[in-house]
Design a protein around this motif. Structure first.
Motif, PDB file in Angstrom:
ATOM      1  N   VAL A   1       1.561   0.309  12.464  1.00  0.00           N
ATOM      2  CA  VAL A   1       0.242  -0.303  12.630  1.00  0.00           C
ATOM      3  C   VAL A   1      -0.813   0.637  12.062  1.00  0.00           C
ATOM      4  O   VAL A   1      -0.835   1.823  12.382  1.00  0.00           O
ATOM      5  CB  VAL A   1      -0.041  -0.589  14.118  1.00  0.00           C
ATOM      6  CG1 VAL A   1      -1.524  -0.844  14.352  1.00  0.00           C
ATOM      7  CG2 VAL A   1       0.760  -1.789  14.587  1.00  0.00           C
ATOM      8  N   THR A   2      -1.696   0.103  11.222  1.00  0.00           N
ATOM      9  CA  THR A   2      -2.743   0.924  10.627  1.00  0.00           C
ATOM     10  C   THR A   2      -3.933   0.058  10.231  1.00  0.00           C
ATOM     11  O   THR A   2      -3.786  -1.149   9.991  1.00  0.00           O
ATOM     12  CB  THR A   2      -2.225   1.687   9.387  1.00  0.00           C
ATOM     13  OG1 THR A   2      -3.262   2.516   8.862  1.00  0.00           O
ATOM     14  CG2 THR A   2      -1.762   0.724   8.298  1.00  0.00           C
ATOM     15  N   HIS A   3      -5.106   0.678  10.185  1.00  0.00           N
ATOM     16  CA  HIS A   3      -6.286   0.010   9.630  1.00  0.00           C
ATOM     17  C   HIS A   3      -6.582   0.552   8.234  1.00  0.00           C
ATOM     18  O   HIS A   3      -7.522   0.112   7.585  1.00  0.00           O
ATOM     19  CB  HIS A   3      -7.506   0.240  10.530  1.00  0.00           C
ATOM     20  CG  HIS A   3      -7.908   1.678  10.633  1.00  0.00           C
ATOM     21  ND1 HIS A   3      -7.374   2.539  11.569  1.00  0.00           N
ATOM     22  CD2 HIS A   3      -8.773   2.430   9.903  1.00  0.00           C
ATOM     23  CE1 HIS A   3      -7.897   3.740  11.415  1.00  0.00           C
ATOM     24  NE2 HIS A   3      -8.742   3.711  10.400  1.00  0.00           N
ATOM     25  N   ASP A   4      -5.766   1.503   7.773  1.00  0.00           N
ATOM     26  CA  ASP A   4      -5.972   2.173   6.487  1.00  0.00           C
ATOM     27  C   ASP A   4      -5.158   1.450   5.416  1.00  0.00           C
ATOM     28  O   ASP A   4      -3.936   1.560   5.368  1.00  0.00           O
ATOM     29  CB  ASP A   4      -5.534   3.631   6.616  1.00  0.00           C
ATOM     30  CG  ASP A   4      -5.853   4.465   5.377  1.00  0.00           C
ATOM     31  OD1 ASP A   4      -5.707   3.933   4.256  1.00  0.00           O
ATOM     32  OD2 ASP A   4      -6.215   5.641   5.521  1.00  0.00           O
ATOM     33  N   GLN A   5      -5.843   0.732   4.539  1.00  0.00           N
ATOM     34  CA  GLN A   5      -5.137  -0.076   3.535  1.00  0.00           C
ATOM     35  C   GLN A   5      -4.356   0.787   2.557  1.00  0.00           C
ATOM     36  O   GLN A   5      -3.253   0.430   2.141  1.00  0.00           O
ATOM     37  CB  GLN A   5      -6.116  -1.002   2.792  1.00  0.00           C
ATOM     38  CG  GLN A   5      -7.333  -0.337   2.194  1.00  0.00           C
ATOM     39  CD  GLN A   5      -7.110   0.189   0.795  1.00  0.00           C
ATOM     40  OE1 GLN A   5      -6.163  -0.183   0.121  1.00  0.00           O
ATOM     41  NE2 GLN A   5      -7.986   1.067   0.353  1.00  0.00           N
ATOM     42  N   GLU A   6      -4.885   1.954   2.200  1.00  0.00           N
ATOM     43  CA  GLU A   6      -4.155   2.829   1.275  1.00  0.00           C
ATOM     44  C   GLU A   6      -2.852   3.307   1.901  1.00  0.00           C
ATOM     45  O   GLU A   6      -1.816   3.395   1.246  1.00  0.00           O
ATOM     46  CB  GLU A   6      -5.027   4.014   0.877  1.00  0.00           C
ATOM     47  CG  GLU A   6      -4.375   4.927  -0.152  1.00  0.00           C
ATOM     48  CD  GLU A   6      -5.281   6.045  -0.609  1.00  0.00           C
ATOM     49  OE1 GLU A   6      -4.754   7.088  -1.049  1.00  0.00           O
ATOM     50  OE2 GLU A   6      -6.516   5.893  -0.519  1.00  0.00           O
ATOM     51  N   GLU A   7      -2.903   3.619   3.194  1.00  0.00           N
ATOM     52  CA  GLU A   7      -1.713   4.048   3.919  1.00  0.00           C
ATOM     53  C   GLU A   7      -0.659   2.948   3.938  1.00  0.00           C
ATOM     54  O   GLU A   7       0.529   3.183   3.711  1.00  0.00           O
ATOM     55  CB  GLU A   7      -2.115   4.415   5.344  1.00  0.00           C
ATOM     56  CG  GLU A   7      -1.131   5.231   6.115  1.00  0.00           C
ATOM     57  CD  GLU A   7      -1.791   5.851   7.333  1.00  0.00           C
ATOM     58  OE1 GLU A   7      -2.089   7.054   7.288  1.00  0.00           O
ATOM     59  OE2 GLU A   7      -2.011   5.127   8.327  1.00  0.00           O
ATOM     60  N   ALA A   8      -1.086   1.723   4.200  1.00  0.00           N
ATOM     61  CA  ALA A   8      -0.154   0.594   4.237  1.00  0.00           C
ATOM     62  C   ALA A   8       0.479   0.359   2.873  1.00  0.00           C
ATOM     63  O   ALA A   8       1.686   0.122   2.763  1.00  0.00           O
ATOM     64  CB  ALA A   8      -0.876  -0.670   4.711  1.00  0.00           C
ATOM     65  N   LEU A   9      -0.317   0.434   1.812  1.00  0.00           N
ATOM     66  CA  LEU A   9       0.214   0.211   0.466  1.00  0.00           C
ATOM     67  C   LEU A   9       1.180   1.318   0.065  1.00  0.00           C
ATOM     68  O   LEU A   9       2.180   1.074  -0.613  1.00  0.00           O
ATOM     69  CB  LEU A   9      -0.930   0.132  -0.548  1.00  0.00           C
ATOM     70  CG  LEU A   9      -1.929  -1.030  -0.377  1.00  0.00           C
ATOM     71  CD1 LEU A   9      -3.023  -0.937  -1.426  1.00  0.00           C
ATOM     72  CD2 LEU A   9      -1.231  -2.375  -0.461  1.00  0.00           C
ATOM     73  N   THR A  10       0.892   2.544   0.493  1.00  0.00           N
ATOM     74  CA  THR A  10       1.713   3.694   0.121  1.00  0.00           C
ATOM     75  C   THR A  10       3.088   3.653   0.779  1.00  0.00           C
ATOM     76  O   THR A  10       4.107   3.956   0.147  1.00  0.00           O
ATOM     77  CB  THR A  10       0.995   5.006   0.509  1.00  0.00           C
ATOM     78  OG1 THR A  10      -0.253   5.076  -0.187  1.00  0.00           O
ATOM     79  CG2 THR A  10       1.839   6.224   0.167  1.00  0.00           C
ATOM     80  N   LEU A  11       3.134   3.267   2.054  1.00  0.00           N
ATOM     81  CA  LEU A  11       4.351   3.419   2.846  1.00  0.00           C
ATOM     82  C   LEU A  11       5.269   2.210   2.851  1.00  0.00           C
ATOM     83  O   LEU A  11       6.484   2.350   2.991  1.00  0.00           O
ATOM     84  CB  LEU A  11       3.979   3.742   4.298  1.00  0.00           C
ATOM     85  CG  LEU A  11       3.333   5.106   4.553  1.00  0.00           C
ATOM     86  CD1 LEU A  11       2.823   5.177   5.990  1.00  0.00           C
ATOM     87  CD2 LEU A  11       4.326   6.219   4.300  1.00  0.00           C
ATOM     88  N   SER A  12       4.719   1.031   2.704  1.00  0.00           N
ATOM     89  CA  SER A  12       5.418  -0.169   3.162  1.00  0.00           C
ATOM     90  C   SER A  12       6.333  -0.811   2.127  1.00  0.00           C
ATOM     91  O   SER A  12       6.075  -0.772   0.923  1.00  0.00           O
ATOM     92  CB  SER A  12       4.388  -1.222   3.600  1.00  0.00           C
ATOM     93  OG  SER A  12       3.443  -0.648   4.462  1.00  0.00           O
ATOM     94  N   ASP A  13       7.379  -1.465   2.657  1.00  0.00           N
ATOM     95  CA  ASP A  13       8.148  -2.427   1.867  1.00  0.00           C
ATOM     96  C   ASP A  13       7.425  -3.769   1.849  1.00  0.00           C
ATOM     97  O   ASP A  13       7.383  -4.444   0.835  1.00  0.00           O
ATOM     98  CB  ASP A  13       9.553  -2.597   2.449  1.00  0.00           C
ATOM     99  CG  ASP A  13      10.354  -1.306   2.405  1.00  0.00           C
ATOM    100  OD1 ASP A  13      10.337  -0.654   1.352  1.00  0.00           O
ATOM    101  OD2 ASP A  13      10.983  -0.953   3.416  1.00  0.00           O
TER     102      ASP A  13
END
Length: 365
Positions: A206-218
């Motif tokens: 769970v995150t509100h940081d869009q860059e973090e989500a794009l970096t980590l996620s499948d």
């Protein structure tokens, strides 16, 4: 870390079953609808992110999966087993929180081994497994220290080790990097992704940081008002946003309403254009009475530079187009010296029509 079948943990679900299935989830807190009809399948071994601003429902969904909240309507299924009414300790999941929640009176090793102790694992075995988990997060040499003797990043890794030592099928991470400074957060992102890949278990982040989500996620689920408004790979969500909300929240977009789209693009409807898709060229010598021209699928719009912002690796250039809207342009610093980026410069902003994304009306949400 080696996955083993022991008496203190349930067997793994069949691989053909989704790790998590949510159907019709709804949760209200008084008059507030926090989660509104969420349907979602998360596969085994996925790094799955739930992205959205505060109050969008993402953390409540995580708590419903963990069992910390009970759904008013709908079901939560883990590996094919309906766990909707089960207590948190009856679910094969573990949670890592933003505040780490480490026991200050215990050393690192005892903190990591605590979950095994609760499950009745014998001392020698839980010590061996706790040391193995600490080795996985590269903290075996700090086993005897107390939490107050560790840095923020080290405490976060201890929390991760404590979560993975019980070998859950699903690891839930509730904004675990939010309290870290930027450089440490970026380092932990790399470590988290490598850890998930090595363990092969399902991570729900769970995150509100869009860059973090794009970096980590499948895959990423974008939340708004308790609902998932778009679900897809990071590339799909970024390159093909569904509506103005997703286009604006996930990265930066230039949004053209229907009137501007008709004037500049020759198309009706709402459209988005990412700043990095636009290039600037000096228009002082080629200025015409035409504020917009389209040739061979390329749009050229005349404008004046209103501001230039230095970002280190890039420049953000704000251009006021003669056709009406203000345009945000992102230029890599390597080519910035040759770019017309001073306030007052007259420029042509150029982009391909194929880079413009049509959006559904926000009112549909």
């Amino acid at each position: 870390m080696t996955v083993t079948e022991t008496a203190d943990r349930p067997p793994r679900p069949a691989p053909e079953q989704a790790a998590i299935s949510l159907r019709g989830l709804r949760k209200e807190f008084g008059d507030v609808v926090a989660v509104d009809g969420v349907d979602l399948d998360i596969e085994h071994g996925e790094f799955f992110s739930m992205l959205g601003p505060s109050g969008s429902g993402k953390t409540t969904v995580l708590r419903l999966i963990a069992g910390f909240e009970r759904a008013d309507v709908g079901t939560v299924t883990l590996g094919g087993t309906d766990v909707t009414t089960r207590a948190p300790f009856e679910r094969d999941v573990n949670t890592v929180f933003q505040d780490y929640a480490l026991f200050p009176h215990m050393n690192v090793l005892d903190n990591v081994a605590y979950g095994l102790r609760v499950r009745g694992v014998r001392k020698a075995q839980r010590r061996a497994r706790a040391l193995e988990a600490l080795g996985t997060v590269q903290l075996g040499h700090l086993a005897d220290r107390r939490p107050n003797q560790l840095s923020g990043g080290q405490r976060q890794r201890v929390a991760l080790a404590r979560a993975i030592v019980v070998e859950p099928s699903v690891l839930l991470l509730d904004e675990p990097l939010g309290a870290l400074d930027l450089k440490l957060r970026e380092q932990m992102q790399v470590e988290l992704k490598a850890l998930q890949r090595n363990l092969g278990i399902t991570f729900v982040f769970v995150t509100h940081d869009q860059e973090e989500a794009l970096t980590l996620s499948d895959r990423v689920a974008v939340f708004r008002d308790g609902r998932i408004v778009q679900l897809g790979t990071p590339q799909e969500v970024y390159e093909e946003p569904r509506d103005p909300y997703v286009a604006s929240f996930v990265g930066t977009s230039n949004l053209f309403d229907s009137a501007v789209s008709q004037q500049i693009l020759g198309r009706a409807g709402i459209h988005a254009l990412r700043p990095e898709k636009v290039t600037l060229t000096d228009a002082a010598a080629t200025r015409t009475d035409e504020p917009v021209r389209v040739t061979d699928g390329v749009v050229e719009a005349l404008g004046v530079v209103a501001e230039t912002i230095y970002l280190g690796a890039a420049h953000r250039v704000i251009v006021d187009l003669e056709a009406g809207p203000r345009l945000v342009v992102l230029e890599q610093t390597a080519g910035a010296l040759a770019a017309p980026e001073h306030r007052g410069d007259v420029v042509w902003a150029r982009w391909a029509l194929d880079d413009v994304v049509p959006l559904s009306a926000e009112a549909d949400q």
